[in-house]
Design a protein around this motif. Sequence first.
Motif, short mmCIF file in Angstrom:
data_model
loop_
_atom_site.label_atom_id
_atom_site.label_comp_id
_atom_site.label_asym_id
_atom_site.label_seq_id
_atom_site.Cartn_x
_atom_site.Cartn_y
_atom_site.Cartn_z
N PRO A 226 49.19 26.54 -23.63
CA PRO A 226 48.66 27.59 -22.77
C PRO A 226 47.14 27.40 -22.75
N GLY A 227 46.56 27.33 -21.61
CA GLY A 227 45.12 27.06 -21.56
C GLY A 227 44.80 25.57 -21.57
N GLY A 228 45.81 24.72 -21.83
CA GLY A 228 45.60 23.27 -21.78
C GLY A 228 46.32 22.72 -20.55
N THR A 229 46.94 21.56 -20.71
CA THR A 229 47.70 21.00 -19.59
C THR A 229 48.91 21.89 -19.34
N LYS A 230 49.11 22.25 -18.08
CA LYS A 230 50.20 23.18 -17.79
C LYS A 230 51.54 22.43 -17.87
N LEU A 231 52.49 23.01 -18.54
CA LEU A 231 53.86 22.47 -18.52
C LEU A 231 54.72 23.54 -17.87
N ASP A 232 55.32 23.20 -16.74
CA ASP A 232 56.02 24.23 -15.96
C ASP A 232 57.50 24.31 -16.29
N ALA A 233 58.10 23.18 -16.66
CA ALA A 233 59.55 23.20 -16.87
C ALA A 233 59.96 22.13 -17.85
N VAL A 234 61.04 22.41 -18.57
CA VAL A 234 61.64 21.39 -19.43
C VAL A 234 63.13 21.38 -19.13
N LEU A 235 63.59 20.24 -18.64
CA LEU A 235 65.03 20.08 -18.43
C LEU A 235 65.65 19.75 -19.79
N CYS A 236 66.57 20.60 -20.25
CA CYS A 236 67.29 20.29 -21.49
C CYS A 236 68.77 20.31 -21.15
#
Length: 354
Positions: A226-236
Amino acid sequence: MKKFLLAAFVACISLVACQGEKSNVVKIGVSMPTKSLQRWNQDGANMKAQLEKAGYTVDLQYAGDNDIPTQVNQIENMIEGKCKALVIAAIDGSSLTEALKSAKEKNIPVISYDRLIMNSDAVSYYATFDNYKVGTMQGQYLIDKLGLAGGAGPFNIECFTGDAADNNVNFFFGGAMDTLRPYLDSGKLVVLSGQTEKAQCATENWSNQKSQERMENLITTYGYAPGGTKLDAVLCSNDSTANGVTTALLAAGYTKDNIPIITGQDCDIPSVKNLIAGVQSMSVFKDTRTLATKVVEMVESIMKGSTPDINDTGTYNNGTGVIPSYLCTPVIVTIDNYKETLFDSGYYKPEQIQ
Ligand code: BGC
């Protein structure tokens, strides 16, 4: 007279023993991969209960914690122990070829349970869920949630699947990636790690510890925070891998308000809790009771010499030919429908999800 009585007694005893043997109920071997994941305990318990209800005796074995030699050994013992049919959820789809040769020689039918046994012509039938559909449901869920079809993006995503030796992975991961492919190709979905191949996204033994470690590495390498590189989704591909990913993301400072969209499968208790807590977005419910019922019906048909009910004769080739299959239907579960799907159906009692 004494001799006569003794002879009559012995004759009686042997008659009773003989009748005992004759009326002995038919034994079915059920081989499950591990006790360490919730679903296989449920699958094993359901199969045992339903087979016993149908009048069979059951030799139910769990192969420790995914130990292949143990599974091979247990299956050999089931064959030697005169099981009349085998129901097997394989740890490694390709490791049972040798063990099953003698099942074939002895005309013991083998039903592949949930996971397809590869490279063995001893497999008579396969019962599972529509595994490709599970993957497409996960992919489509991400597309809908991110608004990709409406042109939104680009979004960052990372991908996790299960054990590479589990044939289901080809379907779960294949279905999801086929669905996401147009957006990966157009650049609306970006995988910063570049890891989009099955081998790169696989998780040994579907272990949540392993998926947690891989997620931690991705966080460190690509600065997801949060506040760094945005990660929007993780396919699991399932809940155990999702749980590892969720643990890593929470430890990196994400909260329910900014955690990426995470998919799953199985509706394991920890994941249902995570759905309610807002830290996993969806799971795919596969009612293991339905699968067990289907397999018991298959066993009964085979024992009566009739053909089991199948609904797929094209999808599952195990290397020796297409295995006639019955595919049960998976259902998407989110915060919006978990109560009806899991509680009203009696799958869980609400107090199990405290
Ligand atoms: C099953 C999934 C399960 C996974 C890990 C797969 O073969 O189909 O339901 O999550 O194994 O146990």
